[in-house]
Design an enzyme around this catalytic site. Structure first.
Site, PDB file in Angstrom:
ATOM      1  N   LYS A  33       0.824  -1.218   0.000  1.00 34.19           N
ATOM      2  CA  LYS A  33       0.000   0.000   0.000  1.00 34.19           C
ATOM      3  C   LYS A  33       0.853   1.260   0.000  1.00 34.19           C
ATOM      4  O   LYS A  33       0.499   2.251  -0.661  1.00 34.19           O
ATOM      5  CB  LYS A  33      -0.952  -0.006   1.181  1.00 34.19           C
ATOM      6  CG  LYS A  33      -0.322   0.203   2.540  1.00 34.19           C
ATOM      7  CD  LYS A  33      -1.359   0.321   3.632  1.00 34.19           C
ATOM      8  CE  LYS A  33      -0.685   0.532   4.980  1.00 34.19           C
ATOM      9  NZ  LYS A  33       0.083   1.794   5.035  1.00 34.19           N
ATOM     10  N   THR A  34       1.969   1.271   0.737  1.00 32.57           N
ATOM     11  CA  THR A  34       2.831   2.450   0.739  1.00 32.57           C
ATOM     12  C   THR A  34       3.408   2.687  -0.649  1.00 32.57           C
ATOM     13  O   THR A  34       3.525   3.833  -1.106  1.00 32.57           O
ATOM     14  CB  THR A  34       3.962   2.285   1.769  1.00 32.57           C
ATOM     15  OG1 THR A  34       3.394   2.027   3.055  1.00 32.57           O
ATOM     16  CG2 THR A  34       4.820   3.540   1.843  1.00 32.57           C
ATOM     17  N   ASP A 217      -3.697   7.713   3.980  1.00 35.03           N
ATOM     18  CA  ASP A 217      -3.143   6.399   4.326  1.00 35.03           C
ATOM     19  C   ASP A 217      -3.860   5.864   5.563  1.00 35.03           C
ATOM     20  O   ASP A 217      -4.395   6.629   6.368  1.00 35.03           O
ATOM     21  CB  ASP A 217      -1.649   6.552   4.605  1.00 35.03           C
ATOM     22  CG  ASP A 217      -0.929   5.218   4.724  1.00 35.03           C
ATOM     23  OD1 ASP A 217      -1.514   4.192   4.343  1.00 35.03           O
ATOM     24  OD2 ASP A 217       0.227   5.216   5.202  1.00 35.03           O
ATOM     25  N   GLU A 218      -3.874   4.540   5.726  1.00 35.25           N
ATOM     26  CA  GLU A 218      -4.467   3.880   6.906  1.00 35.25           C
ATOM     27  C   GLU A 218      -5.889   4.401   7.161  1.00 35.25           C
ATOM     28  O   GLU A 218      -6.256   4.743   8.284  1.00 35.25           O
ATOM     29  CB  GLU A 218      -3.589   4.104   8.149  1.00 35.25           C
ATOM     30  CG  GLU A 218      -2.163   3.615   8.017  1.00 35.25           C
ATOM     31  CD  GLU A 218      -2.024   2.097   8.061  1.00 35.25           C
ATOM     32  OE1 GLU A 218      -3.064   1.402   8.038  1.00 35.25           O
ATOM     33  OE2 GLU A 218      -0.887   1.607   8.103  1.00 35.25           O
ATOM     34  N   GLN A 248      -7.840  -4.746   8.993  1.00 33.68           N
ATOM     35  CA  GLN A 248      -6.737  -4.367   9.873  1.00 33.68           C
ATOM     36  C   GLN A 248      -7.105  -3.200  10.787  1.00 33.68           C
ATOM     37  O   GLN A 248      -6.226  -2.524  11.307  1.00 33.68           O
ATOM     38  CB  GLN A 248      -5.503  -4.011   9.043  1.00 33.68           C
ATOM     39  CG  GLN A 248      -4.963  -5.182   8.235  1.00 33.68           C
ATOM     40  CD  GLN A 248      -3.659  -4.833   7.537  1.00 33.68           C
ATOM     41  OE1 GLN A 248      -2.593  -4.746   8.148  1.00 33.68           O
ATOM     42  NE2 GLN A 248      -3.745  -4.615   6.244  1.00 33.68           N
ATOM     43  N   ARG A 601       1.933 -10.698  10.068  1.00 34.43           N
ATOM     44  CA  ARG A 601       3.262 -10.102  10.235  1.00 34.43           C
ATOM     45  C   ARG A 601       4.342 -11.109   9.853  1.00 34.43           C
ATOM     46  O   ARG A 601       5.490 -10.722   9.618  1.00 34.43           O
ATOM     47  CB  ARG A 601       3.516  -9.675  11.685  1.00 34.43           C
ATOM     48  CG  ARG A 601       2.564  -8.675  12.304  1.00 34.43           C
ATOM     49  CD  ARG A 601       2.355  -7.438  11.489  1.00 34.43           C
ATOM     50  NE  ARG A 601       1.173  -7.574  10.637  1.00 34.43           N
ATOM     51  CZ  ARG A 601       0.866  -6.777   9.623  1.00 34.43           C
ATOM     52  NH1 ARG A 601       1.678  -5.807   9.298  1.00 34.43           N
ATOM     53  NH2 ARG A 601      -0.222  -6.955   8.914  1.00 34.43           N
TER      54      ARG A 601
END
Length: 724
Positions: A33-34, A217-218, A248, A601
């Protein structure tokens, strides 16, 4: 364009090159995503010719904002001068510096930090002549923050009880104090920006013209105020590019609302929805397990993580006998992986639901002389509440310990003000004795210079409690003594401020009580031995804080990180999912998302651990494996059999427990029947409510009249049968 689009997969390319307009990118863990955000900014500048000063990109941390700018500038081969990239709070502060006067805020306003905010609230509570024990400042602050996140001013604060009415009054006085000092708190930055944009169309339109392209973002972590800022800044072109993942969203306790994803779809009905499902992090087996777990959640956009990676070891699901064996398994397996060259120490993370769970893990690392890092939290024995409780135990062990007394003489507050405490310690120093000896003299009628009548009464009240604890230490077990001290000083009430942090502090103290319970049978020797061993554990500060060490962290802290090897411990009903969520469907769904975040993770290896028994809050209870484990397909788990099969294996391993006793030295002990009345030399009288055979011995569960339910080994417990 080749350098900007190079290496993007089909879904990423679709998101980066989409024409300006409302775009919702739902990005699964490890899906880049980044990368999509930075390439999108670069594409706007290079392909669409957007001047950087027309771009606003917001995220949640300064680190993420810096990384976004640096990566975009590398793509463009030059500066992004003029582009606004920052956190929601920093962007709002900039807006208010420019136009805050329109909502009554001067340009020279001060932003108060959390400590300042609590001090103001503490002052307000005193001014309102309220009892800060009934209305703790931290609890009032949390209530005010929740209201501001929902954009509710004091006059709209919801009143459901008398406590709410008091909090409304505190909120009102708090805001007046802030404004009188031309100050704002963090929540005001958001709330006042919304007010400014709502009430002043000319200001709103000016910012819409300036920032014609908005990226977020997020997005799943936004609260109501942040979502409203995004909605209000979206101009006529509605070039709003938001990236998030409902799966998330794990910060509801901070006000985050995953439903903002649905609100975006409603407010921007023409939004283009793009799924990022290709995962660049984890093995296929880990992703299959994670997909199976999260697919059970309602109200989500269906998506399935996939990867081009091949192979990888199966997931290890392990049931330990208790938290000590659980921690031992972790350090043993880490040592094995490192020795075999299958992992480096810095590749490994151990995750858990609550901070209190780190205690057994930390002790296991220290016992093996293995370095570790604790991320995002203070080491267990260095936490404020743990040091407070240990200070109480130290003055019981050694009444002349002036340093420990100084720490807790007015903690929790007991009307021993700073002046009184200073006079006590100064007089002790002049007389060349400890403060304890001065208090003994005070009890005999002598005076302390500088201490008035009210101060004397407060000191004597505390001294009476202290003397009582000194009497108890000779005949009371460690756990019972610690419980008595905490009860006498009302320490849990002091910690309970209705916030997540307060609840976490209480859990930490309850974890310490559980450790103390293990010293109960040692009699008076238990206290010094306990304090000695705790002191050795707290010496972990001497271990190197190097990068090449395993990381211990909560699942909430793990968001945004990745590790080749991940251990998730404490997968039991009541821990994960947490007991507070069991009756709340929304809370349970968030616990499932938290587990999903932890699983994803892991890059190469994933270990999922739970215990047959766990000592929590001083109680040694049998556990039920987390319901989330049942959702994982058996074929991705190492070994054969079901969860029930692993449970039987754990019970079989119990024959090696406790390890202090070998097969030959374990006494058979007496046998008890359900319903039998017994007396324990510390716990008093009770009734046997459950029995269970255990390696020739008998585990018995007794409901004691004074201390509640306890689990004991018949061969070790100092019990006598009572008639009837």
């Amino acid at each position: 364009m080749d350098d900007i689009l190079a290496g993007l997969n089909e879904q990423q390319r679709e998101a980066v090159t989409a024409p300006p307009g409302p775009i919702l990118v739902l990005a699964g863990p490890g899906s880049g995503k980044t990368r999509v955000l930075t390439h999108r900014i670069a594409y706007l500048v290079r392909h669409w010719g957007v001047p950087p000063f027309r771009i606003l990109a917001v995220t949640f941390t300064n680190k993420a904002a810096r990384e976004m700018r640096e990566r975009t500038e590398r793509l463009l081969g030059g500066s992004l001068h003029g582009a606004t990239i920052g956190t929601f709070h920093s962007v709002c502060a900039r807006i208010l510096r420019q136009d805050g006067e329109r909502v009554g805020l001067g340009r020279g306003f001060v932003i108060y930090d959390s400590g300042d905010q609590r001090n103001i609230i503490r002052t307000v509570i005193r001014q309102l002549d309220l009892d800060d024990k009934l209305y703790p400042p931290a609890s009032a602050h949390a209530a005010i923050s929740r209201a501001k996140n929902e954009l509710l001013p004091p006059e709209q604060f919801p009143i459901r009880s008398y406590r709410d009415e008091v909090y409304r009054r505190i909120y009102e006085a708090y805001q007046k104090t802030l404004r009188a000092n031309q100050g704002v708190d963090f929540d005001d930055l958001l709330m006042l920006t919304v007010q400014l944009l709502r009430e002043h169309p000319d200001v709103r339109e000016a910012y819409q013209r300036r920032w014609q392209h908005l990226l977020v973002d997020e997005f799943q972590d936004t609260n109501m105020a942040q979502y409203e800022i995004v909605r209000l800044l979206a101009g006529p072109e509605q070039s709003v590019f938001v990236v998030g993942d409902e799966d998330q969203s794990i910060y509801a306790f901070r006000g985050a609302d995953y439903r903002n994803v649905q609100r975006f779809r409603q407010d921007f009905p023409n939004a283009r929805v793009i799924l990022l499902e290709e995962n660049y992090r984890s093995t296929p087996l880990i992703l299959e397990a994670a997909n199976a777990v999260i697919s059970r959640n309602p109200y989500r956009t269906p998506k399935t993580l996939r990867t081009r990676r091949k192979g990888g070891p199966k997931i290890v699901v392990y049931e330990a006998y208790n938290e000590i064996e659980e921690a031992q398994f972790v350090v043993d397996e880490i040592a094995r992986l490192v020795a075999a060259g299958e992992a480096n120490p810095g590749d490994i993370a151990i995750m858990y639901r609550t901070n209190a769970q780190s205690r057994a893990l930390e002790e296991a690392f220290v016992a093996r002389n293995m370095p570790y890092r604790l991320v995002g939290a203070t080491r267990f024995y260095e936490r404020r509440e743990i040091k407070d409780v240990l200070a109480y135990l130290r003055i019981v062990h050694n009444p002349d310990d002036a340093l420990s007394l100084n720490r807790i003489i007015n903690v929790p507050p007991r009307r021993i003000g700073k002046r009184t405490a200073t006079a006590l310690f100064a007089h002790a120093e002049r007389e060349g004795v400890s403060p304890y000896r001065v208090l003994q003299a005070l009890a005999r009628g002598e005076k302390i210079p500088g201490v008035g009548m009210s101060g004397e009464r407060a000191l004597l009240d505390f001294f009476d409690m202290w003397e009582g604890w000194l009497d108890m230490r000779e005949h009371m077990g460690m756990g019972s003594l610690l419980n008595q001290i905490i009860t006498d000083v009302r320490y849990f009430a002091y910690l309970d401020d209705s916030t997540e942090e307060g609840r976490s502090r209480i859990e930490n103290v309850q974890e310490l009580i559980g450790v103390a319970e293990t010293y109960n049978e040692m009699g008076p020797d238990g206290l010094p031995l306990f304090l000695e061993e705790v002191a050795l554990v707290s010496d972990v500060d001497e271990l190197p804080e190097e990068v090449g060490a395993p990381v211990l962290l909560t699942l909430h802290m793990a968001k945004g990180l990745e590790f080749p090897v991940v251990f998730i411990t404490g997968l039991e009903e009541g821990l994960l999912p947490h007991s507070r969520s069991l009756e709340d469907p929304e809370g349970l769904a968030e616990e499932r998302r938290l587990f999903y975040v932890g699983m994803t993770r892991a890059k190469d290896r994933l270990y999922l651990l739970y215990t047959f028994r766990r000592t929590r809050y001083g109680m040694d209870d049998m556990n039920t494996p987390s319901r989330f484990l049942k959702d994982i397909p058996e074929h991705v788990i190492e070994g054969e059999g079901t969860l029930e099969g692993r449970r039987q294996q754990a019970i079989a391993r119990e024959t090696r427990w406790p390890r202090a006793f070998d097969e030959s030295s374990a006494p058979a002990g007496p046998r008890y029947r359900v319903g039998e009345r017994v007396r324990h030399k510390v716990f008093g009288e009770g009734i046997v409510i459950e029995t269970r055979d255990s390696r020739g011995d008998q585990e018995i569960t007794v409901a004691f009249e004074e201390v509640g339910v306890k689990h004991l080994l018949a061969s070790l417990a100092p019990l006598e049968r009572l008639p009837g």
